[in-house]
Write a protein that holds these residues in place. Sequence first.
Motif, PDB file in Angstrom:
ATOM      1  N   SER A  82       0.853  -1.372   0.064  1.00  0.00           N
ATOM      2  CA  SER A  82       0.158   0.201  -0.129  1.00  0.00           C
ATOM      3  C   SER A  82       0.940   1.317   0.333  1.00  0.00           C
ATOM      4  O   SER A  82       0.375   2.059   0.236  1.00  0.00           O
ATOM      5  CB  SER A  82      -1.197   0.333   1.168  1.00  0.00           C
ATOM      6  OG  SER A  82       0.137  -0.287   2.566  1.00  0.00           O
ATOM      7  N   ALA A  83       1.847   1.515  -0.208  1.00  0.00           N
ATOM      8  CA  ALA A  83       3.032   2.298  -0.223  1.00  0.00           C
ATOM      9  C   ALA A  83       2.007   3.075  -1.330  1.00  0.00           C
ATOM     10  O   ALA A  83       2.046   2.931  -2.614  1.00  0.00           O
ATOM     11  CB  ALA A  83       4.922   2.048  -0.855  1.00  0.00           C
ATOM     12  N   PRO A  84       3.110   4.742  -1.140  1.00  0.00           N
ATOM     13  CA  PRO A  84       2.364   6.104  -1.433  1.00  0.00           C
ATOM     14  C   PRO A  84       3.331   5.534  -3.149  1.00  0.00           C
ATOM     15  O   PRO A  84       3.831   5.713  -3.178  1.00  0.00           O
ATOM     16  CB  PRO A  84       2.729   6.836  -0.982  1.00  0.00           C
ATOM     17  CG  PRO A  84       3.137   6.506  -0.131  1.00  0.00           C
ATOM     18  CD  PRO A  84       3.632   5.417   0.210  1.00  0.00           C
ATOM     19  N   GLY A  85       2.762   5.874  -4.140  1.00  0.00           N
ATOM     20  CA  GLY A  85       3.045   6.686  -5.296  1.00  0.00           C
ATOM     21  C   GLY A  85       4.505   6.857  -5.403  1.00  0.00           C
ATOM     22  O   GLY A  85       4.353   7.870  -4.249  1.00  0.00           O
ATOM     23  N   PRO A  86       5.348   7.107  -6.583  1.00  0.00           N
ATOM     24  CA  PRO A  86       6.766   7.903  -6.558  1.00  0.00           C
ATOM     25  C   PRO A  86       5.553   9.638  -7.009  1.00  0.00           C
ATOM     26  O   PRO A  86       4.939  10.260  -7.259  1.00  0.00           O
ATOM     27  CB  PRO A  86       7.574   7.271  -8.213  1.00  0.00           C
ATOM     28  CG  PRO A  86       6.166   7.240  -8.209  1.00  0.00           C
ATOM     29  CD  PRO A  86       4.782   5.502  -7.828  1.00  0.00           C
ATOM     30  N   PHE A 118      15.956  -6.825 -11.968  1.00  0.00           N
ATOM     31  CA  PHE A 118      16.073  -7.111 -11.363  1.00  0.00           C
ATOM     32  C   PHE A 118      14.502  -5.862 -10.494  1.00  0.00           C
ATOM     33  O   PHE A 118      14.893  -5.886 -10.129  1.00  0.00           O
ATOM     34  CB  PHE A 118      15.925  -8.414 -10.715  1.00  0.00           C
ATOM     35  CG  PHE A 118      14.484  -8.795  -9.720  1.00  0.00           C
ATOM     36  CD1 PHE A 118      13.916  -9.791 -10.727  1.00  0.00           C
ATOM     37  CD2 PHE A 118      14.342  -8.804  -8.973  1.00  0.00           C
ATOM     38  CE1 PHE A 118      12.573 -10.732 -10.456  1.00  0.00           C
ATOM     39  CE2 PHE A 118      13.198  -9.830  -8.229  1.00  0.00           C
ATOM     40  CZ  PHE A 118      12.703 -10.634  -8.908  1.00  0.00           C
ATOM     41  N   VAL A 119      13.039  -5.844 -10.873  1.00  0.00           N
ATOM     42  CA  VAL A 119      12.195  -4.343 -10.192  1.00  0.00           C
ATOM     43  C   VAL A 119      11.907  -4.621  -8.850  1.00  0.00           C
ATOM     44  O   VAL A 119      11.444  -5.945  -8.050  1.00  0.00           O
ATOM     45  CB  VAL A 119      11.568  -4.147 -11.300  1.00  0.00           C
ATOM     46  CG1 VAL A 119      10.738  -3.353 -10.893  1.00  0.00           C
ATOM     47  CG2 VAL A 119      11.621  -3.740 -12.834  1.00  0.00           C
ATOM     48  N   SER A 120      12.017  -3.776  -7.653  1.00  0.00           N
ATOM     49  CA  SER A 120      11.811  -4.461  -6.615  1.00  0.00           C
ATOM     50  C   SER A 120      10.584  -3.559  -6.222  1.00  0.00           C
ATOM     51  O   SER A 120      10.008  -2.715  -7.529  1.00  0.00           O
ATOM     52  CB  SER A 120      13.044  -3.676  -6.021  1.00  0.00           C
ATOM     53  OG  SER A 120      12.673  -3.544  -4.520  1.00  0.00           O
ATOM     54  N   HIS A 121       9.693  -3.981  -5.175  1.00  0.00           N
ATOM     55  CA  HIS A 121       8.207  -2.913  -5.290  1.00  0.00           C
ATOM     56  C   HIS A 121       8.824  -2.105  -5.252  1.00  0.00           C
ATOM     57  O   HIS A 121       9.608  -1.182  -4.435  1.00  0.00           O
ATOM     58  CB  HIS A 121       8.122  -3.676  -3.942  1.00  0.00           C
ATOM     59  CG  HIS A 121       6.463  -2.528  -2.999  1.00  0.00           C
ATOM     60  ND1 HIS A 121       5.954  -2.989  -3.931  1.00  0.00           N
ATOM     61  CD2 HIS A 121       6.512  -2.041  -2.426  1.00  0.00           C
ATOM     62  CE1 HIS A 121       4.511  -1.932  -3.469  1.00  0.00           C
ATOM     63  NE2 HIS A 121       6.187  -1.456  -2.562  1.00  0.00           N
ATOM     64  N   GLY A 122       7.880  -1.498  -5.643  1.00  0.00           N
ATOM     65  CA  GLY A 122       8.304   0.527  -5.466  1.00  0.00           C
ATOM     66  C   GLY A 122       8.818   1.204  -7.212  1.00  0.00           C
ATOM     67  O   GLY A 122       9.079   2.635  -6.307  1.00  0.00           O
ATOM     68  N   ASP A 123       9.281   0.225  -7.704  1.00  0.00           N
ATOM     69  CA  ASP A 123      10.266   1.430  -8.433  1.00  0.00           C
ATOM     70  C   ASP A 123       9.528   2.000  -9.328  1.00  0.00           C
ATOM     71  O   ASP A 123       8.183   1.125 -10.252  1.00  0.00           O
ATOM     72  CB  ASP A 123      11.205   0.111  -8.961  1.00  0.00           C
ATOM     73  CG  ASP A 123      12.615  -0.433  -8.284  1.00  0.00           C
ATOM     74  OD1 ASP A 123      12.416   0.009  -7.189  1.00  0.00           O
ATOM     75  OD2 ASP A 123      12.971  -1.490  -9.077  1.00  0.00           O
ATOM     76  N   ALA A 126       2.938   1.105 -14.509  1.00  0.00           N
ATOM     77  CA  ALA A 126       1.312   1.921 -14.260  1.00  0.00           C
ATOM     78  C   ALA A 126       1.429   3.122 -14.466  1.00  0.00           C
ATOM     79  O   ALA A 126       2.068   4.326 -15.197  1.00  0.00           O
ATOM     80  CB  ALA A 126       1.615   1.083 -13.035  1.00  0.00           C
ATOM     81  N   SER A 127       0.150   3.231 -14.402  1.00  0.00           N
ATOM     82  CA  SER A 127       0.106   5.202 -14.596  1.00  0.00           C
ATOM     83  C   SER A 127       0.112   5.996 -14.082  1.00  0.00           C
ATOM     84  O   SER A 127       0.761   7.313 -13.999  1.00  0.00           O
ATOM     85  CB  SER A 127      -1.558   5.291 -14.867  1.00  0.00           C
ATOM     86  OG  SER A 127      -2.357   5.093 -12.759  1.00  0.00           O
ATOM     87  N   ASN A 128       1.103   6.016 -12.851  1.00  0.00           N
ATOM     88  CA  ASN A 128       1.172   6.475 -11.898  1.00  0.00           C
ATOM     89  C   ASN A 128       2.700   6.322 -11.615  1.00  0.00           C
ATOM     90  O   ASN A 128       3.484   6.633 -11.131  1.00  0.00           O
ATOM     91  CB  ASN A 128       1.017   6.134  -9.935  1.00  0.00           C
ATOM     92  CG  ASN A 128       1.802   4.964 -10.355  1.00  0.00           C
ATOM     93  OD1 ASN A 128       2.177   3.862 -10.600  1.00  0.00           O
ATOM     94  ND2 ASN A 128       1.122   4.636  -8.504  1.00  0.00           N
ATOM     95  N   GLY A 129       3.449   6.263 -12.950  1.00  0.00           N
ATOM     96  CA  GLY A 129       4.799   5.119 -13.212  1.00  0.00           C
ATOM     97  C   GLY A 129       5.508   4.271 -12.234  1.00  0.00           C
ATOM     98  O   GLY A 129       6.924   4.190 -13.451  1.00  0.00           O
ATOM     99  N   TRP A 130       4.635   3.315 -11.955  1.00  0.00           N
ATOM    100  CA  TRP A 130       5.634   2.589 -11.539  1.00  0.00           C
ATOM    101  C   TRP A 130       5.861   1.363 -11.835  1.00  0.00           C
ATOM    102  O   TRP A 130       5.093   1.057 -12.824  1.00  0.00           O
ATOM    103  CB  TRP A 130       4.941   1.857 -10.204  1.00  0.00           C
ATOM    104  CG  TRP A 130       4.228   2.581  -8.559  1.00  0.00           C
ATOM    105  CD1 TRP A 130       5.364   3.827  -8.607  1.00  0.00           C
ATOM    106  CD2 TRP A 130       4.769   1.906  -7.086  1.00  0.00           C
ATOM    107  NE1 TRP A 130       5.570   4.006  -7.312  1.00  0.00           N
ATOM    108  CE2 TRP A 130       4.755   3.510  -6.359  1.00  0.00           C
ATOM    109  CE3 TRP A 130       3.759   0.937  -7.004  1.00  0.00           C
ATOM    110  CZ2 TRP A 130       4.578   2.542  -5.081  1.00  0.00           C
ATOM    111  CZ3 TRP A 130       3.492   0.424  -5.930  1.00  0.00           C
ATOM    112  CH2 TRP A 130       3.784   1.022  -4.566  1.00  0.00           C
ATOM    113  N   LEU A 131       6.848   0.884 -11.942  1.00  0.00           N
ATOM    114  CA  LEU A 131       7.173  -0.423 -12.684  1.00  0.00           C
ATOM    115  C   LEU A 131       6.470  -2.099 -11.997  1.00  0.00           C
ATOM    116  O   LEU A 131       6.543  -1.899 -10.862  1.00  0.00           O
ATOM    117  CB  LEU A 131       8.239  -1.093 -13.433  1.00  0.00           C
ATOM    118  CG  LEU A 131       9.440   0.644 -14.070  1.00  0.00           C
ATOM    119  CD1 LEU A 131      10.824   0.363 -13.710  1.00  0.00           C
ATOM    120  CD2 LEU A 131       9.105   1.040 -15.271  1.00  0.00           C
TER     121      LEU A 131
END
Length: 274
Positions: A43-47, A225-230, A256-261
Amino acid sequence: MDRRPFLVAAAGGVALAVALTGCSVLRGGDDPVPRPSRAAQTSAPGPTADPTVQAVSMDPPSIAVGTVLTETDVTSPSGRTSIHVFVVVADDGSFRTELSGYRSTEAQAMTLEFRRTVPKPTDGPGHDYGQVQWQADAQPPASSPLDDVGARPDFLESVVLIPTVTTDANGTVDAPEWAGHVLAVAPLTWLVPNPYPDLTVTRGAARPGAYGVVTTTDSRKADYFVSHGDDQVTVAKRFGITVPELRWMNPDMQVASNGWLTENDHLNLDPSAR
């Protein structure tokens, strides 16, 4: 070529073993690393949006509308089935497959698709792009969208014809035994210039928004290797490249729409391994 492993001690008490190898050129230097603040929960906030990056710059330079990007004939080894294929830039900047001259002595449903590899006739299913299908005794559509290829389709290496597996009204397979296997294949030559001929990659330290691990694999010289929140902006900055350069090296990268991978995805960091 420097292949020495290196170790990055990530802030926040997490140690990441990193081995970056095979990139054509490495350029040093990095911005100061901020203190990590990323929460581990899903549930971490987006970048936070980077004010230096504008939406219009998120993709490699566009190609002029109407440009023919590749053209080829796909013909079966027997010569009894063939089709002419163009890929062009559509009016809205997307890509379209233009088909003409289809002929076949076999009345069968057919599928045309693009692949990242060059299969052999009789090979089975693969990861397909821009799939087009038509029924037996019918002509293919003259034009069809080439979707899911990002801003540049030239990472695709071949176009293939495959007899389509069909079923009757009762759900029984009603197709020849060779259906679902490659009937014809043509390698692709793309008339698309490399937008980043001097692209280099920096060995950057892990940071909030780019905590992933760099390793080497058999298929790619440098893998992230993509980490959570990248997020794509921070990952690009970690390796000293722009977001368009990152997206060009990874044409099917999920964002994602917020830029997250997408967590646990693998990203290519070697321009020659695109």
